[in-house]
Design an enzyme around this catalytic site. Structure first.
Site, PDB file in Angstrom:
ATOM      1  N   SER A 154       0.804  -1.215   0.000  1.00 60.08           N
ATOM      2  CA  SER A 154       0.000   0.000   0.000  1.00 60.08           C
ATOM      3  C   SER A 154       0.841   1.271   0.000  1.00 60.08           C
ATOM      4  CB  SER A 154      -0.952  -0.039   1.187  1.00 60.08           C
ATOM      5  OG  SER A 154      -1.846   1.042   1.121  1.00 60.08           O
ATOM      6  N   HIS A 155       0.746   2.043   1.046  1.00 63.04           N
ATOM      7  CA  HIS A 155       1.401   3.354   1.121  1.00 63.04           C
ATOM      8  C   HIS A 155       2.813   3.262   1.700  1.00 63.04           C
ATOM      9  CE1 HIS A 155      -0.829   2.177   4.602  1.00 63.04           C
ATOM     10  NE2 HIS A 155       0.025   2.850   5.343  1.00 63.04           N
TER      11      HIS A 155
ATOM     12  N   LYS B 149      -1.649 -10.028  -0.460  1.00 65.52           N
ATOM     13  CA  LYS B 149      -2.982 -10.047   0.134  1.00 65.52           C
ATOM     14  C   LYS B 149      -3.878 -10.948  -0.705  1.00 65.52           C
ATOM     15  CE  LYS B 149      -5.634  -6.376  -0.434  1.00 65.52           C
ATOM     16  NZ  LYS B 149      -6.427  -5.145  -0.258  1.00 65.52           N
TER      17      LYS B 149
ATOM     18  N   ASP C 226      -2.364   6.527  -3.368  1.00 66.48           N
ATOM     19  CA  ASP C 226      -1.215   5.887  -2.729  1.00 66.48           C
ATOM     20  C   ASP C 226      -0.585   4.813  -3.607  1.00 66.48           C
ATOM     21  OD1 ASP C 226      -3.269   4.042  -2.513  1.00 66.48           O
ATOM     22  OD2 ASP C 226      -2.433   3.167  -0.691  1.00 66.48           O
TER      23      ASP C 226
ATOM     24  N   ASP D 299      -0.864   1.594  -4.077  1.00 67.37           N
ATOM     25  CA  ASP D 299      -1.693   0.640  -4.816  1.00 67.37           C
ATOM     26  C   ASP D 299      -3.027   1.218  -5.274  1.00 67.37           C
ATOM     27  OD1 ASP D 299      -2.469   0.790  -2.138  1.00 67.37           O
ATOM     28  OD2 ASP D 299      -3.402  -1.192  -2.197  1.00 67.37           O
TER      29      ASP D 299
ATOM     30  N   ASP E 168      -5.633   2.686  -3.709  1.00 71.40           N
ATOM     31  CA  ASP E 168      -6.918   2.632  -3.012  1.00 71.40           C
ATOM     32  C   ASP E 168      -7.172   3.833  -2.099  1.00 71.40           C
ATOM     33  OD1 ASP E 168      -5.042   1.814  -1.171  1.00 71.40           O
ATOM     34  OD2 ASP E 168      -6.078  -0.039  -0.593  1.00 71.40           O
ATOM     35  N   ARG E 169      -6.122   4.601  -1.793  1.00 73.04           N
ATOM     36  CA  ARG E 169      -6.338   5.777  -0.943  1.00 73.04           C
ATOM     37  C   ARG E 169      -6.509   7.036  -1.780  1.00 73.04           C
ATOM     38  NH1 ARG E 169      -2.743   5.495   4.520  1.00 73.04           N
ATOM     39  NH2 ARG E 169      -3.421   3.409   5.105  1.00 73.04           N
TER      40      ARG E 169
ATOM     41  N   GLU F 120     -12.883   5.451   5.609  1.00 72.62           N
ATOM     42  CA  GLU F 120     -12.023   5.442   6.774  1.00 72.62           C
ATOM     43  C   GLU F 120     -11.281   6.771   6.827  1.00 72.62           C
ATOM     44  OE1 GLU F 120     -10.254   1.563   8.115  1.00 72.62           O
ATOM     45  OE2 GLU F 120      -9.828   1.490   5.987  1.00 72.62           O
TER      46      GLU F 120
ATOM     47  N   LYS G  17     -11.390   0.009  -1.041  1.00 67.71           N
ATOM     48  CA  LYS G  17     -11.487   1.448  -1.168  1.00 67.71           C
ATOM     49  C   LYS G  17     -10.870   1.831  -2.501  1.00 67.71           C
ATOM     50  CE  LYS G  17      -7.509   2.037   1.881  1.00 67.71           C
ATOM     51  NZ  LYS G  17      -7.403   1.098   3.007  1.00 67.71           N
TER      52      LYS G  17
HETATM   53  C1  G1P Z   1      -4.040   1.594   8.186  1.00 63.93           C
HETATM   54  C2  G1P Z   1      -5.253   2.481   8.343  1.00 63.93           C
HETATM   55  C3  G1P Z   1      -6.510   1.699   8.054  1.00 63.93           C
HETATM   56  C4  G1P Z   1      -6.419   1.082   6.658  1.00 63.93           C
HETATM   57  C5  G1P Z   1      -5.135   0.274   6.538  1.00 63.93           C
HETATM   58  C6  G1P Z   1      -4.931  -0.247   5.132  1.00 63.93           C
HETATM   59  O1  G1P Z   1      -4.111   0.525   9.103  1.00 63.93           O
HETATM   60  O2  G1P Z   1      -5.314   3.045   9.637  1.00 63.93           O
HETATM   61  O3  G1P Z   1      -7.618   2.540   8.152  1.00 63.93           O
HETATM   62  O4  G1P Z   1      -7.515   0.251   6.419  1.00 63.93           O
HETATM   63  O5  G1P Z   1      -4.014   1.081   6.883  1.00 63.93           O
HETATM   64  O6  G1P Z   1      -4.830   0.790   4.195  1.00 63.93           O
HETATM   65  P1  G1P Z   1      -3.322   0.512  10.503  1.00 63.93           P
HETATM   66  O7  G1P Z   1      -1.870   0.729  10.190  1.00 63.93           O
HETATM   67  O8  G1P Z   1      -3.870   1.678  11.281  1.00 63.93           O
HETATM   68  O9  G1P Z   1      -3.642  -0.816  11.117  1.00 63.93           O
HETATM   69 ZN    ZN Z   2      -3.322   1.364  -0.319  1.00 67.19          ZN
END
Ligand code: G1P
Ligand code: ZN
Length: 547
Positions: free
Chosen positions: A119-120, A132, A283, A285, A287-288, A369, A382
Site C-alpha cells: 500500500s502506502h 494479500k 497511494d 496501490d 486505493d487511498r 475510513e 477502497k
Molecule cells: C491503516 C489504516 C486503516 C487502513 C489500513 C490499510 O491501518 O489506519 O484505516 O484500512 O491502513 O490501508 P493501521 O496501520 O492503522 O492498522
Molecule cells: Zn493502499
C-alpha cells in the site's frame, strides 16, 4: 495460444517461517524477508491450501509495481499452475491497482485474487513488500480466512511449483503454462469502463472544457496510468494534470501516502499562487485518496460525509444510498448525513475487510475510513480514483468550488474538527504498555478540563451479517458532548510499533467553523497525551505524522 513443452510439477520441501500473520491488510514485511528462499512460496501455498474448489477456476493477479513485484508474479503464476488453477488473469507488467483487481475479480467471476502491495509503505530493496488474498466477492479475505492461512503457514511442509521459464508479462494475450492459461490483460480498461458507468463523464468533460483545472499526484505509484487514461484522455483534463505519473519500483524514493506530509509536491502546487481548482493524490496501490481545494484540505472523514450527502448527483447513485459505513476512529460527520437521509450508519473496526459483509448484504452503499479511504459497493476495496471522480461529478453538478461545498456542508450539519496523531517506530513493549494502561482506566463520569467522560472502553464489533465478533479494536474515550479520543496500534507497520491517536470535537456554531484543526483540538490533544502518559512511557513528546 502458444504451445508449451511438457512441464514438470515440483514438490519442494519447506519448513514454516515465524510471523506469517496477515495484519490489517495482508502480509507485509521488508523485501529482504520476502526474498528468503521459500518465504513467498510458503505463504502462497498456505493461501491455496486453505481454499477449496479452485481447480480449473480463474485467479486474478497483479500488484502496485513496487520492487519485487515482477519476481513475485512469476513465482505465483508457476504455483497457481502447479496447484490446478485453470486461468490466471494478470495485469500487463504485473500491474493492477487494488481497486482494479477487485473490479476484475467481480467482473469475470474469478475464484479470487492475489494482490501484491504494501500500500502506502515505501518500496525498494530495503523497503516493504506485501501480499494479500481477496475472495470471489472482490474484497480482502475476512479474518477467519486470514487466520486459517496463518495457521497453515505454521504447519507447512512443502509447496507445489512448475519448473519452467518465466512468462512474458508485457504482451497482452494468452499463453499456456502447464495446463493453465496465463491471460495478460490491460490493467486499466475494465476499471475505466466501470468508472464511466458510475459517473457523468459528459458533465465532467464540460467542466474541464470550461477551464476547471486539476492536479493529480500519482506519487510514482500505480495510479499514474489509470489517471492519465481517465482524467487526461477520456475526460479531457489538460495534459500534465497528472504529476509523478510514471510508476517506479521505489516510487522515486518517496513515501506513496497521500497526506499533507508525503504528498508535498501537490501541497506546494495547491498552496501556490497559480493553484488549480482541485488537487488529489493516491497511494502506492491506488486505493487511498486525498482531496484538496485551492489552499484547502478536505479531511477524509468530511470527504465521506460530503460525498454521501451529494451522491445522488452521480448517475450510479441517483437512486440513493442504502446506508453508510465508517471505521470506528473515523469522525462522526457521516453519521449526521445518514441521520438526515434516514439511512443507517454502521461503525466497524479499522480495515476495509469489515465493510465487505455490509456491502454484500446491501446494508451500505458508501464506506470510508479516516485514513484516506473512501469507496462504495462498485468494488470491494477502497478506491482512490473513484473518490476523485465522485468529487469531480459533485463539483460539476453543483457548480461550486471544493471549499465552498465543504463550508456549506458544515453550515448545514456542523463541523467535526478531527485529527490523527501517529507515533511511529515506538518500542513495541512501550506501545503495548500504553494500550494496557489505557485499557485499565476507569474514567466514566470524570471531568477532564472542559470535558466530562461519558464512557471509555475497548471497541468490540459484532458483524451484523454473520455475527463474527472482533474484540480489542481500539480504546475509546467518549465525552458527554460527543467528542472522542481513540487509541489503537497500527496493524500494517513492518518495524516497531505505531501508536495512532484520533481526536474529534463537534462544533455546531457556524461562527466557529474557521479555526485551524490543531487549534480547535488543542485541549483534546493535550488530554490525549496526558491520559496515555505518552512522554513518560514512550520517551516521545511529539507525533511523527499529523493528519
Ligand atoms: C491503516 C489504516 C486503516 C487502513 C489500513 C490499510 O491501518 O489506519 O484505516 O484500512 O491502513 O490501508 P493501521 O496501520 O492503522 O492498522
Ligand atoms: Zn493502499
Amino acid at each position: 495460444m502458444a504451445t508449451e513443452p511438457s512441464i514438470k510439477v515440483i514438490i519442494r520441501e519447506s519448513t514454516p517461517f515465524e510471523g506469517q500473520k496477515p495484519g490489517t491488510s495482508g502480509l507485509r514485511k521488508k523485501v529482504k524477508v520476502f526474498q528468503q528462499p521459500h518465504y513467498l512460496e510458503n505463504f502462497v501455498q498456505s493461501i491455496f491450501d486453505t481454499q477449496e474448489g479452485f481447480e480449473g477456476q480463474t485467479l486474478v493477479l497483479g500488484g502496485d509495481g513496487r520492487f519485487y513485484n515482477r519476481e513475485a508474479v512469476q513465482v505465483i503464476l508457476k504455483m497457481a499452475a502447479a496447484n490446478g488453477f485453470g486461468r490466471v488473469m494478470v495485469g500487463r507488467g504485473g500491474i493492477l491497482s487494488t481497486p482494479a483487481a477487485s473490479c476484475v475479480i467481480r467482473k469475470y467471476g474469478a475464484f479470487g485474487g492475489i494482490i501484491l502491495s504494501a500500500s502506502h509503505n515505501p518500496g525498494g530493496p530495503d523497503e516493504d513488500f506485501g501480499i494479500k488474498y481477496n475472495t470471489a466477492a472482490g474484497g480482502p479475505a475476512p479474518e477467519k480466512v486470514t487466520e486459517a492461512i496463518h495457521a497453515r503457514t505454521r504447519q507447512i511442509t512443502s509447496y507445489r511449483i512448475l519448473d519452467c521459464p518465466d512468462v512474458d508479462l508485457d504482451q497482452i494475450g494468452e499463453t499456456a503454462l502447464g495446463g493453465m492459461v496465463v491471460q495478460v490483460i490491460d490493467p486499466v480498461e475494465d476499471y475505466a469502463e466501470l468508472m464511466e458507468s458510475l459517473f457523468d463523464f459528459d458533465a465532467i468533460r464540460t467542466l474541464f472544457h470550461d477551464g476547471f483545472r486539476i492536479c493529480f499526484d500519482a506519487m510514482h505509484a500505480v495510479t499514474g496510468p489509470y489517471a492519465c487514461e481517465i482524467l487526461e484522455k477520456r475526460l479531457g483534463a489538460v495534459p500534465g494534470s497528472v504529476i509523478n505519473g510514471k510508476p517506479l519500483p521505489d516510487f522515486g524514493q518517496g513515501h506513496p501516502d497521500p497526506n499533507l506530509v508525503h504528498a508535498h509536491d501537490l501541497v506546494a502546487v495547491m498552496n501556490g499562487p497559480a493553484a488549480p481548482d482541485m488537487g488529489a493524490a493516491s497511494d502506492g496501490d491506488g486505493d487511498r485518496n486525498m482531496i484538496l481545494g485551492r489552499n484547502f484540505y478536505v479531511t477524509p472523514s468530511d470527504s465521506l460525509a460530503v460525498l454521501a450527502a451529494n451522491a445522488h448527483l452521480a448517475p450510479g447513485y441517483a437512486e440513493g444510498l442504502k446506508g453508510i459505513a465508517r471505521s470506528m476512529p473515523t469522525s462522526q460527520a457521516p453519521d449526521r448525513v445518514a441521520e438526515a437521509l434516514g439511512i443507517p450508519c454502521w461503525e466497524t473496526p479499522t480495515g476495509w475487510k469489515f465493510f465487505g459483509n455490509l456491502l454484500d448484504a446491501g446494508k451500505a452503499t458508501l464506506c470510508g475510513e479516516e485514513s484516506f479511504g473512501t469507496g462504495s459497493d462498485h468494488v470491494r476495496e477502497k478506491d482512490g480514483l473513484w473518490a476523485v471522480l465522485m468529487w469531480l461529478n459533485v463539483v460539476a453538478a453543483r457548480g461550486e468550488a471544493i471549499d465552498e461545498i465543504v463550508r456549506g456542508h458544515w453550515r448545514q450539519y456542523g463541523r467535526n474538527y478531527y485529527s490523527r496523531h501517529d507515533y511511529e517506530g515506538l518500542d513495541t513493549e512501550a506501545a503495548e504498555g500504553v494500550m494496557e494502561h489505557l485499557r485499565n482506566l476507569a474514567l466514566k463520569g470524570r471531568r477532564i478540563g472542559s470535558f466530562e467522560v461519558a464512557f471509555n472502553d475497548d471497541f468490540s464489533y459484532t458483524d451484523p451479517v454473520d455475527g463474527a465478533v472482533s474484540k480489542k479494536q481500539g480504546i475509546r474515550v467518549v465525552f458527554t458532548d460527543g467528542s472522542r479520543i481513540v487509541y489503537r496500534l497500527s496493524g500494517t507497520g513492518t518495524a516497531g510499533a505505531t501508536l495512532r491517536i484520533y481526536m474529534e470535537r463537534y462544533e455546531p456554531d457556524p461562527e466557529k467553523h474557521d479555526q485551524d484543526n490543531q487549534d480547535a483540538l488543542a485541549e483534546l490533544i493535550a488530554i490525549a497525551k496526558d491520559l496515555a502518559e505518552i512522554s513518560r512511557r514512550t520517551g516521545r513528546d511529539t507525533p511523527t505524522v499529523i493528519t
